[in-house]
Scaffold this motif. Structure first.
Motif, PDB file in Angstrom:
ATOM      1  N   LYS A  18      -9.381 166.447  61.556  1.00  0.00           N
ATOM      2  CA  LYS A  18      -9.775 167.489  61.875  1.00  0.00           C
ATOM      3  C   LYS A  18     -11.285 166.923  61.323  1.00  0.00           C
ATOM      4  O   LYS A  18     -11.901 167.525  62.644  1.00  0.00           O
ATOM      5  CB  LYS A  18      -9.445 169.113  61.513  1.00  0.00           C
ATOM      6  N   ASP A  19     -11.615 166.553  60.355  1.00  0.00           N
ATOM      7  CA  ASP A  19     -12.844 166.077  59.692  1.00  0.00           C
ATOM      8  C   ASP A  19     -12.996 164.988  60.579  1.00  0.00           C
ATOM      9  O   ASP A  19     -13.907 164.166  60.137  1.00  0.00           O
ATOM     10  CB  ASP A  19     -13.108 166.206  58.487  1.00  0.00           C
ATOM     11  N   TYR A  20     -12.358 163.923  60.626  1.00  0.00           N
ATOM     12  CA  TYR A  20     -12.469 162.601  61.008  1.00  0.00           C
ATOM     13  C   TYR A  20     -11.849 162.363  62.863  1.00  0.00           C
ATOM     14  O   TYR A  20     -11.190 161.306  62.734  1.00  0.00           O
ATOM     15  CB  TYR A  20     -11.846 161.745  60.042  1.00  0.00           C
ATOM     16  N   PRO A  21     -12.415 162.254  64.026  1.00  0.00           N
ATOM     17  CA  PRO A  21     -11.916 162.589  65.167  1.00  0.00           C
ATOM     18  C   PRO A  21     -11.881 161.103  65.500  1.00  0.00           C
ATOM     19  O   PRO A  21     -11.263 160.889  66.391  1.00  0.00           O
ATOM     20  CB  PRO A  21     -13.046 163.840  65.875  1.00  0.00           C
ATOM     21  N   ASN A  26      -9.694 156.183  67.894  1.00  0.00           N
ATOM     22  CA  ASN A  26      -9.288 154.837  67.680  1.00  0.00           C
ATOM     23  C   ASN A  26      -8.024 154.462  68.575  1.00  0.00           C
ATOM     24  O   ASN A  26      -7.364 153.832  68.495  1.00  0.00           O
ATOM     25  CB  ASN A  26      -9.438 154.225  66.013  1.00  0.00           C
ATOM     26  N   ILE A  27      -7.234 155.380  67.350  1.00  0.00           N
ATOM     27  CA  ILE A  27      -5.262 154.946  67.329  1.00  0.00           C
ATOM     28  C   ILE A  27      -5.430 155.674  68.810  1.00  0.00           C
ATOM     29  O   ILE A  27      -4.327 154.505  69.186  1.00  0.00           O
ATOM     30  CB  ILE A  27      -4.286 156.172  66.526  1.00  0.00           C
ATOM     31  N   LEU A  28      -5.272 156.274  69.406  1.00  0.00           N
ATOM     32  CA  LEU A  28      -5.514 156.964  70.580  1.00  0.00           C
ATOM     33  C   LEU A  28      -5.486 155.724  71.518  1.00  0.00           C
ATOM     34  O   LEU A  28      -5.255 155.430  72.747  1.00  0.00           O
ATOM     35  CB  LEU A  28      -6.034 158.083  71.541  1.00  0.00           C
ATOM     36  N   GLU A  30      -6.023 152.318  70.603  1.00  0.00           N
ATOM     37  CA  GLU A  30      -5.382 151.739  71.183  1.00  0.00           C
ATOM     38  C   GLU A  30      -4.238 152.062  71.780  1.00  0.00           C
ATOM     39  O   GLU A  30      -3.662 150.653  72.695  1.00  0.00           O
ATOM     40  CB  GLU A  30      -5.203 151.027  69.544  1.00  0.00           C
ATOM     41  N   ILE A  31      -3.479 152.709  71.716  1.00  0.00           N
ATOM     42  CA  ILE A  31      -2.315 152.889  72.629  1.00  0.00           C
ATOM     43  C   ILE A  31      -2.945 152.835  73.967  1.00  0.00           C
ATOM     44  O   ILE A  31      -2.450 152.004  74.700  1.00  0.00           O
ATOM     45  CB  ILE A  31      -1.518 154.338  72.576  1.00  0.00           C
ATOM     46  N   TYR A  32      -3.830 153.462  74.446  1.00  0.00           N
ATOM     47  CA  TYR A  32      -4.399 153.190  75.816  1.00  0.00           C
ATOM     48  C   TYR A  32      -4.621 151.970  76.367  1.00  0.00           C
ATOM     49  O   TYR A  32      -3.907 151.663  77.113  1.00  0.00           O
ATOM     50  CB  TYR A  32      -5.822 154.054  76.387  1.00  0.00           C
ATOM     51  N   GLU A  33      -4.677 151.492  75.564  1.00  0.00           N
ATOM     52  CA  GLU A  33      -5.483 150.174  76.565  1.00  0.00           C
ATOM     53  C   GLU A  33      -4.498 148.354  75.509  1.00  0.00           C
ATOM     54  O   GLU A  33      -4.271 147.696  75.724  1.00  0.00           O
ATOM     55  CB  GLU A  33      -6.368 148.922  75.122  1.00  0.00           C
ATOM     56  N   MET A  34      -2.624 149.609  74.822  1.00  0.00           N
ATOM     57  CA  MET A  34      -1.527 148.488  74.409  1.00  0.00           C
ATOM     58  C   MET A  34      -1.102 148.086  75.968  1.00  0.00           C
ATOM     59  O   MET A  34      -1.390 148.471  76.702  1.00  0.00           O
ATOM     60  CB  MET A  34      -0.437 149.188  73.901  1.00  0.00           C
ATOM     61  N   ASN A  35      -1.181 146.578  75.509  1.00  0.00           N
ATOM     62  CA  ASN A  35      -0.181 146.303  77.230  1.00  0.00           C
ATOM     63  C   ASN A  35       1.298 146.386  76.984  1.00  0.00           C
ATOM     64  O   ASN A  35       1.977 146.919  76.556  1.00  0.00           O
ATOM     65  CB  ASN A  35       0.178 144.593  76.154  1.00  0.00           C
ATOM     66  N   PHE A 122      -7.178 167.457  71.933  1.00  0.00           N
ATOM     67  CA  PHE A 122      -8.074 166.817  71.961  1.00  0.00           C
ATOM     68  C   PHE A 122      -8.490 165.492  73.049  1.00  0.00           C
ATOM     69  O   PHE A 122      -7.581 165.415  73.965  1.00  0.00           O
ATOM     70  CB  PHE A 122      -6.792 165.934  70.677  1.00  0.00           C
ATOM     71  N   ALA A 123      -9.661 165.417  73.141  1.00  0.00           N
ATOM     72  CA  ALA A 123      -9.814 165.089  74.805  1.00  0.00           C
ATOM     73  C   ALA A 123     -10.880 163.612  73.906  1.00  0.00           C
ATOM     74  O   ALA A 123     -11.591 164.022  73.856  1.00  0.00           O
ATOM     75  CB  ALA A 123     -11.584 165.676  75.134  1.00  0.00           C
ATOM     76  N   CYS A 124     -10.287 163.342  75.460  1.00  0.00           N
ATOM     77  CA  CYS A 124     -10.725 162.023  75.037  1.00  0.00           C
ATOM     78  C   CYS A 124     -11.336 161.294  76.558  1.00  0.00           C
ATOM     79  O   CYS A 124     -10.854 160.928  77.713  1.00  0.00           O
ATOM     80  CB  CYS A 124      -9.638 160.385  74.393  1.00  0.00           C
ATOM     81  N   ASP A 125     -12.933 160.168  76.497  1.00  0.00           N
ATOM     82  CA  ASP A 125     -13.250 160.113  77.656  1.00  0.00           C
ATOM     83  C   ASP A 125     -13.305 158.272  77.149  1.00  0.00           C
ATOM     84  O   ASP A 125     -13.908 157.831  76.963  1.00  0.00           O
ATOM     85  CB  ASP A 125     -14.388 160.220  78.036  1.00  0.00           C
ATOM     86  N   PHE A 126     -12.128 156.994  77.453  1.00  0.00           N
ATOM     87  CA  PHE A 126     -11.800 155.881  77.216  1.00  0.00           C
ATOM     88  C   PHE A 126     -13.295 155.779  77.390  1.00  0.00           C
ATOM     89  O   PHE A 126     -13.902 154.282  76.815  1.00  0.00           O
ATOM     90  CB  PHE A 126     -10.933 155.578  77.010  1.00  0.00           C
TER      91      PHE A 126
END
Length: 141
Positions: A18-21, A26-28, A30-35, A122-126
Motif C-alpha cells: 500500500k505504501d509501495y505501489p 512492476n510485478i504486474l 512483468e506478468i503483463y509482458e511475459m512471453n 489496483f489500477a494499471c495503465d501499462f
C-alpha cells in the motif's frame, strides 16, 4: 486513449504494497509482458497476488446502480458511460481475473463506483506507466 487494467489485490499484498505501489506495479507489468511460454508461471504468480472477481455479481451491481442514468448504457458485457457534460466516454468490461476500462480521460466515473464495491483494487495503465489503488483516488483527483 487510456486502457486501465484493474486487479483485486489480496489483503496481505495490499498491506505489503500500500505504501509501495510501484513495486506492485512492476510485478504486474512483468506478468503483463511475459512471453507465452512463461504463461503458466505468470498465472501462478498472478493467482498469489490477485483475487478472482465474481463477474456476474459485479456486472449486476453496476447495472443496477447505473441503469437509470442517462449517461449509462450496456451492450452485452460492456458497461458504457457517455457523459456529454464531462466529455467522458468510457467502456468497462468485467472479467473473472480483472477489469478493463477504455477511456479518453485519465479519470472515469467507474473508478468511484468500483471502489464502492470492492476494496484493494489496483489500477494499471501499462502503456502510460500509470498505477494507483482506487481507494486513494481522492488524492489523485
Amino acid at each position: 486513449m487510456r486502457i486501465y487494467y484493474i486487479f483485486s489485490i489480496r489483503d496481505e499484498f495490499y498491506e505489503l504494497y500500500k505504501d509501495y505501489p510501484k513495486a506492485l506495479y512492476n510485478i504486474l507489468l512483468e506478468i503483463y509482458e511475459m512471453n507465452k511460454k512463461d504463461i503458466e508461471y505468470g498465472m501462478t504468480l498472478f493467482k498469489q497476488l490477485a483475487l478472482p472477481i465474481n463477474k456476474y455479481d459485479l456486472d449486476r451491481k453496476i447495472f443496477n446502480d447505473l441503469k437509470d442514468k442517462m449517461r449509462y448504457s450496456r451492450n452485452n458485457d460492456e458497461h458504457i458511460i457517455n457523459n456529454l457534460y464531462s466529455e467522458e466516454v468510457s467502456i468497462m468490461k468485467v472479467k473473472n481475473t480483472h477489469i478493463v476500462i477504455n477511456t479518453i480521460q485519465s479519470y472515469t466515473e467507474f473508478f468511484e463506483l468500483l471502489n464502492k464495491y470492492k476494496y484493494f483494487l489496483f489500477a494499471c495503465d501499462f502503456k502510460n506507466d500509470d498505477y494507483f489503488f482506487l481507494s486513494r483516488i481522492k488524492t489523485l483527483v
